[in-house]
Design a protein around this motif. Structure first.
Motif, PDB file in Angstrom:
ATOM      1  N   LEU A  98       0.820  -1.218   0.000  1.00  0.00           N
ATOM      2  CA  LEU A  98       0.000   0.000   0.000  1.00  0.00           C
ATOM      3  C   LEU A  98       0.854   1.269   0.000  1.00  0.00           C
ATOM      4  CD1 LEU A  98      -2.448  -1.503   2.532  1.00  0.00           C
ATOM      5  CD2 LEU A  98      -3.281  -0.249   0.566  1.00  0.00           C
ATOM      6  N   ASN A  99       2.111   1.169  -0.355  1.00  0.00           N
ATOM      7  CA  ASN A  99       3.026   2.309  -0.305  1.00  0.00           C
ATOM      8  C   ASN A  99       2.434   3.534  -0.997  1.00  0.00           C
ATOM      9  OD1 ASN A  99       4.502   0.165   0.563  1.00  0.00           O
ATOM     10  ND2 ASN A  99       6.168   0.408  -0.886  1.00  0.00           N
ATOM     11  N   LEU A 100       2.669   4.706  -0.384  1.00  0.00           N
ATOM     12  CA  LEU A 100       2.293   5.998  -0.951  1.00  0.00           C
ATOM     13  C   LEU A 100       0.791   6.197  -1.119  1.00  0.00           C
ATOM     14  CD1 LEU A 100       5.129   6.101  -3.636  1.00  0.00           C
ATOM     15  CD2 LEU A 100       5.093   7.362  -1.469  1.00  0.00           C
ATOM     16  N   SER A 101      -0.024   5.375  -0.492  1.00  0.00           N
ATOM     17  CA  SER A 101      -1.481   5.557  -0.561  1.00  0.00           C
ATOM     18  C   SER A 101      -1.920   6.531   0.526  1.00  0.00           C
ATOM     19  CB  SER A 101      -2.207   4.214  -0.411  1.00  0.00           C
ATOM     20  OG  SER A 101      -1.984   3.412  -1.553  1.00  0.00           O
ATOM     21  N   PHE A 123      -1.879   8.685   6.997  1.00  0.00           N
ATOM     22  CA  PHE A 123      -2.975   8.432   7.929  1.00  0.00           C
ATOM     23  C   PHE A 123      -3.308   9.704   8.716  1.00  0.00           C
ATOM     24  CE2 PHE A 123      -1.228   3.985   7.754  1.00  0.00           C
ATOM     25  CZ  PHE A 123      -2.372   3.356   7.298  1.00  0.00           C
ATOM     26  N   ALA A 124      -2.922  10.870   8.215  1.00  0.00           N
ATOM     27  CA  ALA A 124      -3.170  12.119   8.937  1.00  0.00           C
ATOM     28  C   ALA A 124      -4.671  12.332   9.133  1.00  0.00           C
ATOM     29  CB  ALA A 124      -2.571  13.306   8.177  1.00  0.00           C
ATOM     30  N   GLU A 125      -5.033  12.684  10.366  1.00  0.00           N
ATOM     31  CA  GLU A 125      -6.415  12.994  10.747  1.00  0.00           C
ATOM     32  C   GLU A 125      -7.393  11.837  10.480  1.00  0.00           C
ATOM     33  OE1 GLU A 125      -7.695  16.942   9.539  1.00  0.00           O
ATOM     34  OE2 GLU A 125      -5.609  17.611   9.534  1.00  0.00           O
ATOM     35  N   THR A 126      -6.876  10.630  10.384  1.00  0.00           N
ATOM     36  CA  THR A 126      -7.700   9.448  10.144  1.00  0.00           C
ATOM     37  C   THR A 126      -8.199   8.885  11.471  1.00  0.00           C
ATOM     38  OG1 THR A 126      -6.355   8.948   8.204  1.00  0.00           O
ATOM     39  CG2 THR A 126      -7.693   7.152   9.057  1.00  0.00           C
ATOM     40  N   LEU A 138       5.508   0.161   8.653  1.00  0.00           N
ATOM     41  CA  LEU A 138       4.964   1.519   8.591  1.00  0.00           C
ATOM     42  C   LEU A 138       6.062   2.570   8.402  1.00  0.00           C
ATOM     43  CD1 LEU A 138       2.456   0.876  11.456  1.00  0.00           C
ATOM     44  CD2 LEU A 138       1.791   1.636   9.181  1.00  0.00           C
ATOM     45  N   LYS A 139       7.104   2.220   7.667  1.00  0.00           N
ATOM     46  CA  LYS A 139       8.224   3.138   7.481  1.00  0.00           C
ATOM     47  C   LYS A 139       7.756   4.443   6.832  1.00  0.00           C
ATOM     48  CE  LYS A 139      12.865   3.454   5.567  1.00  0.00           C
ATOM     49  NZ  LYS A 139      13.867   2.779   4.731  1.00  0.00           N
ATOM     50  N   ASN A 140       8.035   5.554   7.519  1.00  0.00           N
ATOM     51  CA  ASN A 140       7.680   6.899   7.044  1.00  0.00           C
ATOM     52  C   ASN A 140       6.181   7.116   6.844  1.00  0.00           C
ATOM     53  OD1 ASN A 140      10.388   7.807   7.023  1.00  0.00           O
ATOM     54  ND2 ASN A 140      10.708   6.820   5.042  1.00  0.00           N
ATOM     55  N   ALA A 141       5.349   6.278   7.453  1.00  0.00           N
ATOM     56  CA  ALA A 141       3.898   6.522   7.410  1.00  0.00           C
ATOM     57  C   ALA A 141       3.602   7.778   8.220  1.00  0.00           C
ATOM     58  CB  ALA A 141       3.133   5.328   7.972  1.00  0.00           C
ATOM     59  N   ILE A 142       2.598   8.532   7.796  1.00  0.00           N
ATOM     60  CA  ILE A 142       2.271   9.801   8.437  1.00  0.00           C
ATOM     61  C   ILE A 142       1.112   9.606   9.413  1.00  0.00           C
ATOM     62  CG2 ILE A 142       1.441  12.161   8.036  1.00  0.00           C
ATOM     63  CD1 ILE A 142       2.684  11.788   5.137  1.00  0.00           C
ATOM     64  N   PHE A 143       1.405   9.881  10.680  1.00  0.00           N
ATOM     65  CA  PHE A 143       0.383   9.892  11.729  1.00  0.00           C
ATOM     66  C   PHE A 143       0.383  11.301  12.312  1.00  0.00           C
ATOM     67  CE2 PHE A 143       1.733   5.429  11.611  1.00  0.00           C
ATOM     68  CZ  PHE A 143       0.507   4.795  11.504  1.00  0.00           C
ATOM     69  N   ASP A 144      -0.638  12.084  12.019  1.00  0.00           N
ATOM     70  CA  ASP A 144      -0.728  13.462  12.484  1.00  0.00           C
ATOM     71  C   ASP A 144      -2.174  13.745  12.862  1.00  0.00           C
ATOM     72  OD1 ASP A 144      -0.111  16.132  13.005  1.00  0.00           O
ATOM     73  OD2 ASP A 144      -0.444  16.729  10.930  1.00  0.00           O
ATOM     74  N   ARG A 145      -2.410  13.977  14.161  1.00  0.00           N
ATOM     75  CA  ARG A 145      -3.773  14.163  14.681  1.00  0.00           C
ATOM     76  C   ARG A 145      -4.657  12.965  14.303  1.00  0.00           C
ATOM     77  NH1 ARG A 145      -2.318  19.019  12.519  1.00  0.00           N
ATOM     78  NH2 ARG A 145      -3.766  18.793  10.794  1.00  0.00           N
ATOM     79  N   PHE A 159       7.489   2.264  12.596  1.00  0.00           N
ATOM     80  CA  PHE A 159       6.597   3.415  12.703  1.00  0.00           C
ATOM     81  C   PHE A 159       7.230   4.506  13.542  1.00  0.00           C
ATOM     82  CE2 PHE A 159       5.400   0.430  16.035  1.00  0.00           C
ATOM     83  CZ  PHE A 159       5.493   1.224  17.168  1.00  0.00           C
ATOM     84  N   THR A 160       6.809   5.733  13.299  1.00  0.00           N
ATOM     85  CA  THR A 160       7.168   6.883  14.116  1.00  0.00           C
ATOM     86  C   THR A 160       5.864   7.603  14.431  1.00  0.00           C
ATOM     87  OG1 THR A 160       9.279   7.113  12.976  1.00  0.00           O
ATOM     88  CG2 THR A 160       8.526   9.002  14.244  1.00  0.00           C
ATOM     89  N   ILE A 161       5.496   7.625  15.700  1.00  0.00           N
ATOM     90  CA  ILE A 161       4.236   8.240  16.117  1.00  0.00           C
ATOM     91  C   ILE A 161       4.524   9.161  17.297  1.00  0.00           C
ATOM     92  CG2 ILE A 161       1.900   7.850  16.998  1.00  0.00           C
ATOM     93  CD1 ILE A 161       2.106   4.993  15.782  1.00  0.00           C
TER      94      ILE A 161
END
Length: 190
Positions: A98-101, A123-126, A138-145, A159-161
């Motif tokens: 699912l890279n870059l989705s 995954f921002a604001e998800t 989850l390398k470089n996956a985006i978790f923001d709010r 992951f980085t959260i």
């Protein structure tokens, strides 16, 4: 108005880049080894469908409905799921790329990601409450709010959260991967 209705049908080895997919509703259909790469699959209803060994990379899914849909061993790179029809949205992913989705601002609680590669997924604001990231990268996956309440990360990697920027109440981690919560604070575990 539904253009076409397909019920309990199997679609095997169809290349939708050369054979246009029919708009309409697909109910309890199975897609095996089909190619959807880069096509416009907009305004289609997939209800209780299975996609196995399919290529969905860069597929346009604007206003497409995925209601209780299973993706297994699929290549789904660069798909903007944030543009799908959010009504009754529910899917699960097993052994998928699912890279870059993007799942930006979607409400997808209880979603399982099993043995998936989720590099640079947004995954921002998800809302991902009660989700499962089982053996997923989850390398470089985006978790923001992001709402990650009660989400299971125990076997997830890379992951980085930031706990200050995301809701992690009741989320599960293992001692082996807890460093992904501390990187933003400059803390290194050895």
């Amino acid at each position: 108005m539904i253009d076409n209705y397909f019920d309990n049908e199997e679609f095997i080895k169809i290349d939708f880049t050369t054979t246009q997919i029919k708009k309409g509703e697909y109910d309890q259909c199975r897609f095996l080894n089909c190619n959807f790469e880069g096509i416009h699959a907009s305004n289609i209803q997939f209800v209780e469908c299975e996609f196995i060994d399919c290529n969905f990379s860069n597929t346009i899914v604007k206003d497409t409905a995925f209601k209780d849909v299973i993706f297994e061993k699929c290549k789904i790179i660069g798909v903007k799921f944030n543009e799908v029809d959010p009504f009754l949205l529910q899917f699960q992913f097993t052994d998928c790329q699912l890279n870059l989705s993007s799942f930006y601002q979607l409400k997808i609680p209880n979603t399982p990601f099993v043995k998936c590669n989720l590099e640079e997924v947004d995954f921002a604001e998800t809302i991902l409450a009660n989700a499962l990231f089982d053996q997923s990268d989850l390398k470089n996956a985006i978790f923001d709010r992001t709402n990650l309440e009660k989400t299971d990360f125990r076997s997830a990697t890379n992951f980085t959260i930031n706990p200050k920027e995301n809701n992690l109440k009741g989320a599960k981690f293992s001692r082996n991967n807890i460093d992904g919560l501390l990187i933003d604070f400059g803390v290194l575990l050895e």
